[in-house]
Design an enzyme around this catalytic site. Structure first.
Site, PDB file in Angstrom:
ATOM      1  N   ARG A   1       0.829  -1.202   0.000  1.00 47.69           N
ATOM      2  CA  ARG A   1       0.000   0.000   0.000  1.00 47.69           C
ATOM      3  C   ARG A   1       0.864   1.252   0.000  1.00 47.69           C
ATOM      4  O   ARG A   1       0.475   2.289  -0.558  1.00 47.69           O
ATOM      5  CB  ARG A   1      -0.922  -0.001   1.220  1.00 47.69           C
ATOM      6  CG  ARG A   1      -1.943  -1.122   1.223  1.00 47.69           C
ATOM      7  CD  ARG A   1      -2.885  -0.996   2.412  1.00 47.69           C
ATOM      8  NE  ARG A   1      -3.686  -2.196   2.587  1.00 47.69           N
ATOM      9  CZ  ARG A   1      -4.684  -2.311   3.464  1.00 47.69           C
ATOM     10  NH1 ARG A   1      -4.976  -1.289   4.254  1.00 47.69           N
ATOM     11  NH2 ARG A   1      -5.365  -3.441   3.566  1.00 47.69           N
TER      12      ARG A   1
ATOM     13  N   ASP B   1     -12.155 -12.564   9.570  1.00 49.94           N
ATOM     14  CA  ASP B   1     -11.036 -11.827  10.167  1.00 49.94           C
ATOM     15  C   ASP B   1     -11.452 -10.755  11.165  1.00 49.94           C
ATOM     16  O   ASP B   1     -10.661  -9.864  11.473  1.00 49.94           O
ATOM     17  CB  ASP B   1     -10.190 -11.195   9.062  1.00 49.94           C
ATOM     18  CG  ASP B   1     -10.989 -10.217   8.199  1.00 49.94           C
ATOM     19  OD1 ASP B   1     -12.216 -10.100   8.394  1.00 49.94           O
ATOM     20  OD2 ASP B   1     -10.375  -9.563   7.327  1.00 49.94           O
ATOM     21  N   GLU B   2     -12.655 -10.812  11.699  1.00 50.74           N
ATOM     22  CA  GLU B   2     -13.045  -9.824  12.706  1.00 50.74           C
ATOM     23  C   GLU B   2     -13.943 -10.455  13.773  1.00 50.74           C
ATOM     24  O   GLU B   2     -14.744 -11.334  13.498  1.00 50.74           O
ATOM     25  CB  GLU B   2     -13.725  -8.605  12.074  1.00 50.74           C
ATOM     26  CG  GLU B   2     -14.973  -8.921  11.286  1.00 50.74           C
ATOM     27  CD  GLU B   2     -15.622  -7.659  10.718  1.00 50.74           C
ATOM     28  OE1 GLU B   2     -15.427  -6.570  11.297  1.00 50.74           O
ATOM     29  OE2 GLU B   2     -16.320  -7.776   9.705  1.00 50.74           O
TER      30      GLU B   2
END
Length: 588
Positions: free
Chosen positions: A60, A120-121
């Site tokens: 990124r 993933d949470e």
């Protein structure tokens, strides 16, 4: 539409934990040489280098974005490492990511009620743990505070007189004059820090977290400082957070409702909602939604963290964009078989590992017709009772598709597989299993008696035909179910548990002693493959029945074959003891 829930009367400590670039981290754990390098995970479709589905923070920094394809990412960052997502059955295989997520959930669940929101949470209710810490070792009594906890971001907290930010955080955490809510929040900061460090130690994964007094605020906070950081929202900072928050950034306001607020009321930020009375919002959007909007503008949310470590449903899907759209029944059936194979494996794994069983099978599809008048018509979702076994799931799913296609095409008939039709294309298929409930405690798997301890669910060894035969196929509209516990199951499905007496004279009385599920055929198709042993000569599977021929109900009942030896008598007696403790759904 959103529904307002009453806020809890007491202070709660809620955390939202989000794993950083999770797919990339999983691949970096597999290949440690990728750590620290710009990395992205790409789709198995190699067109233009594949679409990016996860981008690491190192990539990124070079300007790589998830909206890019692999070739474009290489132009922006020539040294980027592109890792292809695992592939199985011609589609992405997310099993390694699901399993890695489960590792994290098992660690987080040690400290409080845990709700797995996605791969993933996770949401955590740490109220009890925070109350216990405050009573036993309150933060103000600590001489030293973990260095990682001092890196926390506290909204609204600013360093005074040029003090080091860590010193300012420590001062906030250890205040003696703080109110009860802030003291609990300080405990939450320490607990979440400990959990994050434990996740890193045991799994090598970093995660970010938000800590607040409700789920809504915790979710907002977790994404504010990433990666590997945590952000806390004291009650005094809620207004400042929401005043400038774009309305579309709020959960459940990213779609039509958010657009309506922008167009009809001129709302651009969550804080703008404070201009409107609760009555006005209710008048515009109904009682429940209006009250919910009034509440969220003030940071109020009563949504509870649900104790759920496991998914509420299982699904498998694939898209067929552009020229890859499916246009024959044969091609659709091929892909449905692949999707059902994956779904069956996951269902059997869930049953084996978690002792849970699904009850509803649903097919979703996206399609279009060439004529303009029909181009906007949606392909109807179809559901039916779920029967375990790969072949049965494949059969029922294909029947659901045929029913949906007939409805989609209107007056057009559906022929056998391999036929071509001009004017329809399938652009997406998905198969899901829902209404998943736990197996009642104190039960055993009758399949282990017949098949031994070997695991089932593979394509080479399918589940036996008698395993959870559901009612005859009758597709209906798509439904959504929430997770039920065993008590709810008994309340919702009264009279559906099979009770079998110990004193049966012979196996022929098994069906006579059983109260079978309401609306289901009472046959119990128990069979033994080895010749010379007892077997049941009941009804055939649904695929072999002549659907136009009336069935004699008496013929569907269990009939036992005379036992030929004392050894078989002994086996029969052992079976009766086994059957006594088995749940009804294994006997359908």
């Amino acid at each position: 539409m959103p529904v307002a829930r009453p806020d809890s009367s007491g202070a709660r400590i809620i955390a939202h934990v989000d794993l950083d670039c999770f797919y990339v981290q999983v691949e970096q754990r597999k290949q440690p040489k990728l750590r620290g390098l710009p990395t992205a995970v790409v789709q198995y479709n190699e067109w233009k280098g594949g679409g990016l589905i996860a981008v690491g923070y190192e990539a990124r920094n070079y300007g790589v974005k998830r909206s890019m394809r692999g070739d474009e990412a290489k132009e922006v960052c020539p040294q980027i490492e592109l890792v292809q997502v695992p592939v199985a059955r011609g589609k992405a295989d997310l099993s390694s990511y699901r399993n890695a997520g489960s590792e994290v959930v098992s660690i987080l669940a040690r400290k409080g009620r845990c709700e797995r929101a996605s791969i993933d949470e996770v949401y955590l209710d740490l109220t009890d743990a925070a109350e216990a810490m405050l009573a036993e070792t309150p933060p103000e009594s600590l001489d030293e505070v973990d260095e990682e906890a001092l890196k926390s971001h506290i909204l609204g907290l600013e360093s005074k007189d040029g003090n080091d930010s860590k010193a300012t955080v420590k001062e906030w955490l250890c205040r003696c004059d703080a109110d009860h809510r802030d003291k609990l929040l300080a405990c939450g900061v320490l607990i979440v820090t400990e959990l994050r460090m434990q996740v890193l130690k045991e799994t090598e994964f970093t995660c970010s977290a938000g800590i607040a007094h409700n789920k809504m605020l915790a979710k907002l906070a977790s994404g504010m400082n990433k990666p590997a950081q945590q952000t806390t929202v004291p009650f005094s900072s809620v207004k400042g957070l929401l005043d400038s928050l774009p309305i579309k950034k709020m959960k459940q306001l990213g779609g039509k409702l958010g657009t309506s607020l922008q167009n009809e009321l001129g709302v651009t930020t969550v804080g703008d909602l404070l201009k409107f009375s609760e009555d006005k919002l209710q008048e515009s959007y109904g009682f429940n939604t209006g009250t919910w909007l009034w509440n969220i503008a003030r940071g109020i949310s009563g949504e509870e963290v649900q104790a759920r470590l496991l998914p509420k449903s299982h699904g498998s899907g694939k898209s067929f964009p552009g020229p890859r759209a499916l246009k024959t029944v044969a091609s659709v059936q091929h892909w449905l078989n692949q999707l059902c194979e994956e779904l069956s494996e996951r269902l059997c794994s869930d049953l084996e590992q978690n002792k849970r069983i699904a009850h509803t099978l649903t097919l979703h599809a996206s399609a279009f017709k060439s004529s303009d008048s029909d181009s906007r018509k949606k392909f109807p979702s179809k559901s039916c009772p779920l029967r375990y076994g790969t072949a049965k799931i494949q059969e029922d799913t294909f029947n659901l598709f045929q029913a949906g296609l007939r409805e989609f095409l209107g007056s057009f008939g559906v022929k056998t597989q391999g036929s071509h039709y001009s004017g329809w294309r399938i652009t997406a298929l998905s198969v899901s299993a829902s209404k998943i409930v736990p197996v009642l405690s104190g039960t055993c798997s009758i399949m282990k008696y017949f098949n031994g301890p070997d695991k089932f669910g593979s394509t080479s060894e399918q589940l036996p035909d008698n395993f959870i035969d559901a009612a005859p196929l009758s597709p209906s509209g798509s439904e959504s179910y929430s997770t039920l516990n065993s008590t709810e199951l008994q309340n919702e499905l009264p009279g559906e548990q099979v009770w079998i007496e110990h004193s049966m004279a012979d196996l022929g009385q098994l069906e006579m002693k059983a109260n079978t599920w309401n609306g289901l055929d009472p046959s119990c198709s128990i069979s033994k493959q080895t010749s010379g042993q007892w077997f049941h000569s009941g009804t055939e599977s649904s695929s072999s029945l002549d659907q136009n021929k009336p069935q004699n109900r008496d013929d569907s009942r269990m009939r036992s074959v005379p036992i030929k030896s004392n050894q078989q008598e002994h086996k029969k007696s052992a079976l009766k003891d086994k059957v006594h403790s088995c749940p009804s759904f294994y006997l359908q």
